[in-house]
Every structure is written in structure tokens, then in C-alpha cells.
Design a protein around this motif. Structure first.
Motif, PDB file in Angstrom:
ATOM      1  N   ARG A 207      39.536  -0.209  20.828  1.00 31.46           N
ATOM      2  CA  ARG A 207      39.739   1.052  20.119  1.00 31.46           C
ATOM      3  C   ARG A 207      41.199   1.503  20.128  1.00 31.46           C
ATOM      4  O   ARG A 207      41.624   2.243  19.238  1.00 31.46           O
ATOM      5  CB  ARG A 207      38.832   2.132  20.722  1.00 31.46           C
ATOM      6  N   LEU A 208      41.968   1.082  21.140  1.00 34.55           N
ATOM      7  CA  LEU A 208      43.388   1.442  21.182  1.00 34.55           C
ATOM      8  C   LEU A 208      44.218   0.539  20.267  1.00 34.55           C
ATOM      9  O   LEU A 208      45.450   0.623  20.246  1.00 34.55           O
ATOM     10  CB  LEU A 208      43.915   1.388  22.614  1.00 34.55           C
ATOM     11  N   VAL A 209      43.533  -0.300  19.516  1.00 34.65           N
ATOM     12  CA  VAL A 209      44.189  -1.120  18.492  1.00 34.65           C
ATOM     13  C   VAL A 209      43.590  -0.795  17.123  1.00 34.65           C
ATOM     14  O   VAL A 209      44.288  -0.351  16.205  1.00 34.65           O
ATOM     15  CB  VAL A 209      44.031  -2.626  18.782  1.00 34.65           C
ATOM     16  N   SER A 321      38.287  10.813  17.894  1.00 36.77           N
ATOM     17  CA  SER A 321      39.512  10.006  17.894  1.00 36.77           C
ATOM     18  C   SER A 321      39.204   8.529  17.703  1.00 36.77           C
ATOM     19  O   SER A 321      40.064   7.754  17.282  1.00 36.77           O
ATOM     20  CB  SER A 321      40.275  10.203  19.206  1.00 36.77           C
ATOM     21  N   GLU A 322      37.938   8.122  17.977  1.00 42.67           N
ATOM     22  CA  GLU A 322      37.563   6.711  17.871  1.00 42.67           C
ATOM     23  C   GLU A 322      36.348   6.561  16.947  1.00 42.67           C
ATOM     24  O   GLU A 322      36.485   6.218  15.787  1.00 42.67           O
ATOM     25  CB  GLU A 322      37.303   6.142  19.266  1.00 42.67           C
ATOM     26  N   SER A 323      35.166   6.831  17.485  1.00 41.65           N
ATOM     27  CA  SER A 323      33.959   6.783  16.657  1.00 41.65           C
ATOM     28  C   SER A 323      32.838   7.506  17.378  1.00 41.65           C
ATOM     29  O   SER A 323      32.847   7.612  18.613  1.00 41.65           O
ATOM     30  CB  SER A 323      33.532   5.340  16.364  1.00 41.65           C
ATOM     31  N   LYS A 324      31.861   7.990  16.629  1.00 49.45           N
ATOM     32  CA  LYS A 324      30.754   8.715  17.245  1.00 49.45           C
ATOM     33  C   LYS A 324      29.955   7.826  18.189  1.00 49.45           C
ATOM     34  O   LYS A 324      29.553   8.250  19.268  1.00 49.45           O
ATOM     35  CB  LYS A 324      29.847   9.314  16.163  1.00 49.45           C
ATOM     36  N   SER A 325      29.743   6.586  17.787  1.00 52.35           N
ATOM     37  CA  SER A 325      28.971   5.677  18.634  1.00 52.35           C
ATOM     38  C   SER A 325      29.710   5.386  19.934  1.00 52.35           C
ATOM     39  O   SER A 325      29.087   5.261  20.994  1.00 52.35           O
ATOM     40  CB  SER A 325      28.682   4.371  17.890  1.00 52.35           C
ATOM     41  N   ALA A 326      31.043   5.273  19.867  1.00 55.27           N
ATOM     42  CA  ALA A 326      31.835   5.000  21.070  1.00 55.27           C
ATOM     43  C   ALA A 326      31.707   6.151  22.059  1.00 55.27           C
ATOM     44  O   ALA A 326      31.478   5.937  23.256  1.00 55.27           O
ATOM     45  CB  ALA A 326      33.301   4.786  20.694  1.00 55.27           C
ATOM     46  N   GLY A 327      31.853   7.384  21.574  1.00 56.03           N
ATOM     47  CA  GLY A 327      31.754   8.537  22.451  1.00 56.03           C
ATOM     48  C   GLY A 327      30.380   8.673  23.076  1.00 56.03           C
ATOM     49  O   GLY A 327      30.252   8.950  24.278  1.00 56.03           O
ATOM     50  N   ARG A 328      29.346   8.444  22.275  1.00 54.40           N
ATOM     51  CA  ARG A 328      27.989   8.590  22.793  1.00 54.40           C
ATOM     52  C   ARG A 328      27.624   7.492  23.785  1.00 54.40           C
ATOM     53  O   ARG A 328      26.945   7.751  24.785  1.00 54.40           O
ATOM     54  CB  ARG A 328      27.001   8.627  21.624  1.00 54.40           C
ATOM     55  N   SER A 329      28.068   6.267  23.533  1.00 54.95           N
ATOM     56  CA  SER A 329      27.769   5.182  24.479  1.00 54.95           C
ATOM     57  C   SER A 329      28.491   5.403  25.800  1.00 54.95           C
ATOM     58  O   SER A 329      27.941   5.139  26.874  1.00 54.95           O
ATOM     59  CB  SER A 329      28.145   3.823  23.877  1.00 54.95           C
ATOM     60  N   ASP A 330      29.734   5.898  25.736  1.00 55.50           N
ATOM     61  CA  ASP A 330      30.455   6.224  26.968  1.00 55.50           C
ATOM     62  C   ASP A 330      29.736   7.328  27.735  1.00 55.50           C
ATOM     63  O   ASP A 330      29.670   7.311  28.962  1.00 55.50           O
ATOM     64  CB  ASP A 330      31.883   6.678  26.648  1.00 55.50           C
ATOM     65  N   TYR A 331      29.179   8.290  26.996  1.00 61.89           N
ATOM     66  CA  TYR A 331      28.498   9.419  27.627  1.00 61.89           C
ATOM     67  C   TYR A 331      27.238   8.960  28.362  1.00 61.89           C
ATOM     68  O   TYR A 331      26.950   9.424  29.470  1.00 61.89           O
ATOM     69  CB  TYR A 331      28.139  10.446  26.556  1.00 61.89           C
ATOM     70  N   ILE A 332      26.509   8.050  27.762  1.00 64.88           N
ATOM     71  CA  ILE A 332      25.332   7.497  28.444  1.00 64.88           C
ATOM     72  C   ILE A 332      25.747   6.843  29.745  1.00 64.88           C
ATOM     73  O   ILE A 332      25.113   7.023  30.792  1.00 64.88           O
ATOM     74  CB  ILE A 332      24.607   6.471  27.540  1.00 64.88           C
ATOM     75  N   ARG A 333      26.842   6.086  29.695  1.00 62.90           N
ATOM     76  CA  ARG A 333      27.287   5.343  30.863  1.00 62.90           C
ATOM     77  C   ARG A 333      27.674   6.262  32.019  1.00 62.90           C
ATOM     78  O   ARG A 333      27.403   5.952  33.179  1.00 62.90           O
ATOM     79  CB  ARG A 333      28.462   4.448  30.470  1.00 62.90           C
TER      80      ARG A 333
END
Length: 392
Positions: A207-209, A321-333
């Protein structure tokens, strides 16, 4: 290739090969392609290969490739016990023996407790006799180094790190996670204890790329040093003395050649004030896309009702800043794998956090908004299932 030393004086390549993202043909790993890439990496000095029980087909592929190349003594294998699946002591041996079989080896160089999120996860393993089990495996030579991989906050990371005499640890760390997850605070605490730190997610899953704002990409393209977005991220990490190895999920020969070059050139402390300033400019461009101006300073913590406030805002900001799926998957973790619920729905609106926030964020109000967006019905269902299964 630059190398750092583990606690026993063994050399670890500064660039590690993350084996979760091998190229696939349908559901199967492309063994021939992966073998060529692994050989190229070994020929260029990479000796640390990271896999896990939970990475589909990865351990078996790695075992087949190492046997084919005849290079077992040249490489260091890191793999992980799926501790979140362990319900009794017998399962620890079951998983471990299965991993030895998959990897076609009789010992693991670096063995990790996978996906530790808080001290409760480690305490569960202790109750199941993990300490005696580790001592036995080390005495038999089946495990050379013991460690853990971590997804949680810095407070819990330090508790886990101090709870046992670890040989190494693995954390998510990059310039956007400097003050979230274990963060710089956790990294430096491990370094002060002489514990090597392996870095995962140096590019936040790419995501930082790939998901940088166009304004950030423009700054990078115009910088006189000519570094790519990935190279800025890797150099920011590798120039830190406390970083022992940076994992990269490399799945092309060009990527391997480029990353090896960076890991061979970089020197500890090479960043200038201008370089650090440039990274801050990139972060500022990313910050323009975020919803909550949280810096991850942790002044709001600990929450009396266990809400991970900085973690929640970090995931919420990642949605934009990245994507909705990225934020939600991080939140689950960071929330669903904990014995104590830490999601924003646990806020009791006591207001203690707002008294200490240097950014004057209306935390109670923002937590409600973040929770609504981070936890649509299917995320709530996933969290409920994980709590039912008791992954911790």
C-alpha cells in the motif's frame, strides 16, 4: 548483502524472503517459478526465509524447493506455530511435527508463536506448558531460536517481550506504523534488551507503493535521489540499527535484484535530516486523505474499558488513505484476536481520553463514526465467530 547478528552471533541477511506471496497457478503455487526466485535470492546473499503453518502451500513448497536445491544448511527457516488454533498441549506437537514434515527438515532455525496480539495469548500457551515444550525442543536441537510475531499495541508488545527470554521477535513496522502496532517504542525496547527484530509489512502489503496519493507519488518522482516509493520505505527501515531483517514478499526476479541492491547498499544511520524531512512530507500528503488527525502518541491510553483508540483511528484512516478493505482487515486483526474486546463499540464515553489528547480530538464522537464504518454487519459477524472460537 548486509547482515545483522542474532543472539547467538549467527548472520541474518538484512533482506528476508517472505514466502506468503509465491505466484500461483490457480490454487497451486508455481513451484518452478518460485524455485528460480529462491535460488536467485540465495545466490545474492539472502539466507532468511519466512513462512507459516497458515500460509496455504507455502511450507510444503519451501521444503520441496530447498530439498531440490540441496541448500538446507545455507538457509535459515522461520516458521510459526498457529497458537490461535491450539486448544491443548498435544496440539502443539501435532502442528510442529506437521511443519517439520512439510518443510522436509528435522529442525527449525527460527520458530515463532504466530499472531500474538496481547499478553493473554502468551499466558494461555504458558498454561498449556509451552515453556517446558520449548526447552525440550531446544535441547533436542529441533528449534534453534524461539520468538513471536505480534499484531497489537506497544503496551502489550512490551508485556509479551518482558514475559519470557525470547531469542527474537517479529513486528509490523514502517514509516506509517511508527507510532501504532508495536511501533518505534516497541522496536527500541527490544533493541535495548538485545533482542533481534524482524520486520513484516514494510510496505503495508504494497500500500505504501500502489495506494499512495498522487501528490506523494509526484514528490517521490521529483526527488533528486531517484529512489522509488519502495526504496524510500526499505531504506527508512534498514538504516535503523534496531532492525535485524526486513521481510519482502518477492515474487519476481526483478524485485529480488532491486531489493538485494538496496539491502547491500544501505548503511546504519545513513539518513540525513533532509531524508527524514522528505519522509515527513510523504506522510503529510498521506495525512491529507485521513479522517482523524491522530498521531498515535498514546496519551489517551490506557482506556479504562480497553478500547484500542490509536489502533481504531489508524484503521479508520487506512480506509481512506489506502482502501476500505485494508482498514477493515487491519481492524479485525487488532481487535478480534484478543480475549478482552478492544473495538470502539466498548467505549463508555467517560471522556478521560479527551482530557489527555494533545490534538484535541473529539475522541468519543470520532470513535462512534469509526466503529460504524469499520464494522459493517459482515465484520461484526466475523468478530463474533472469532470470539466464539476463542482464537486467543
Amino acid at each position: 548483502m548486509n547482515y545483522r547478528l542474532d543472539r547467538h552471533g549467527e548472520k541474518i541477511s538484512l533482506l528476508g524472503f517472505g514466502c506468503m506471496r509465491f505466484t500461483r497457478n490457480g490454487s497451486s503455487i508455481d513451484i518452478e517459478k518460485a524455485a528460480k526466485e529462491i535460488k536467485l535470492a540465495i545466490d545474492n546473499g539472502v539466507n532468511y526465509f519466512d513462512t507459516a503453518y497458515a500460509y496455504p502451500g507455502s511450507e510444503a513448497a519451501l521444503g520441496e524447493i530447498f530439498e531440490r536445491l540441496g541448500c538446507r544448511k545455507e538457509v535459515k527457516i522461520a516458521t510459526k506455530l498457529p497458537q490461535y488454533l491450539v486448544k491443548n498441549a498435544a496440539q502443539i506437537d501435532k502442528f510442529f511435527n506437521e511443519e517439520l514434515s512439510r518443510l522436509r527438515t528435522d529442525y527449525i532455525d527460527y520458530y515463532l508463536m504466530h499472531l500474538i496480539t496481547d499478553i493473554a495469548a502468551w499466558e494461555k500457551l504458558v498454561r498449556l506448558g509451552i515453556v517446558d515444550w520449548i526447552n525440550e525442543k531446544k535441547a533436542l536441537g529441533q528449534i534453534k531460536n524461539i520468538g513471536f510475531s505480534f499484531h497489537g499495541d506497544s503496551e502489550n508488545f512490551i508485556k509479551v517481550l518482558d514475559a519470557y527470554d525470547w531469542d527474537f521477535c517479529q513486528i509490523q513496522y514502517n514509516y506509517m506504523d511508527e507510532n501504532t502496532q508495536a511501533g518505534r517504542r516497541g522496536l527500541e525496547h527490544a533493541h535495548d534488551k538485545g533482542i533481534p527484530v524482524i520486520i513484516m509489512e514494510p510496505l503495508r502489503g504494497g500500500r505504501l507503493v500502489n495506494l499512495l496519493p498522487e501528490s506523494a507519488k509526484k514528490l517521490i518522482s521529483e526527488n533528486e535521489k531517484g529512489f522509488s516509493a519502495a526504496e524510500w520505505s526499505f531504506r527508512w527501515l534498514m538504516e535503523q540499527e534496531a532492525v535485524s531483517c526486513v521481510l519482502s514478499g518477492m515474487n519476481s526476479q526483478a524485485m529480488i535484484v532491486e531489493n538485494v541492491r538496496i539491502a547491500s547498499e544501505v548503511q546504519v544511520g545513513e539518513f540525513t535530516d533532509e531524508d527524514f524531512g522528505f519522509i515527513e512530507k510523504i506522510k503529510a500528503e498521506i495525512a491529507k486523505t485521513i479522517k482523524v488527525p491522530c498521531t498515535g502518541c498514546n496519551y489517551c491510553m490506557p482506556c479504562p474499558n480497553h478500547v484500542d483508540i490509536p489502533g481504531t483511528f489508524s484503521c479508520y484512516n487506512s480506509m481512506y488513505s489506502e482502501s476500505k478493505s485494508a482498514g477493515r482487515s487491519d481492524y479485525i486483526r487488532i481487535t478480534a484476536f484478543n480475549k478482552t474486546r478492544r473495538d470502539a463499540s466498548q467505549c463508555i464515553e467517560c471522556g478521560k481520553c479527551e482530557m489527555h489528547c494533545p490534538q484535541a480530538i473529539k475522541i468519543r464522537e470520532q470513535l462512534k463514526i469509526a466503529d460504524k464504518e469499520l464494522r459493517p454487519w459482515y465484520i461484526k459477524l466475523t468478530g463474533a465467530v472469532m470470539r466464539l472460537i476463542k482464537f486467543w
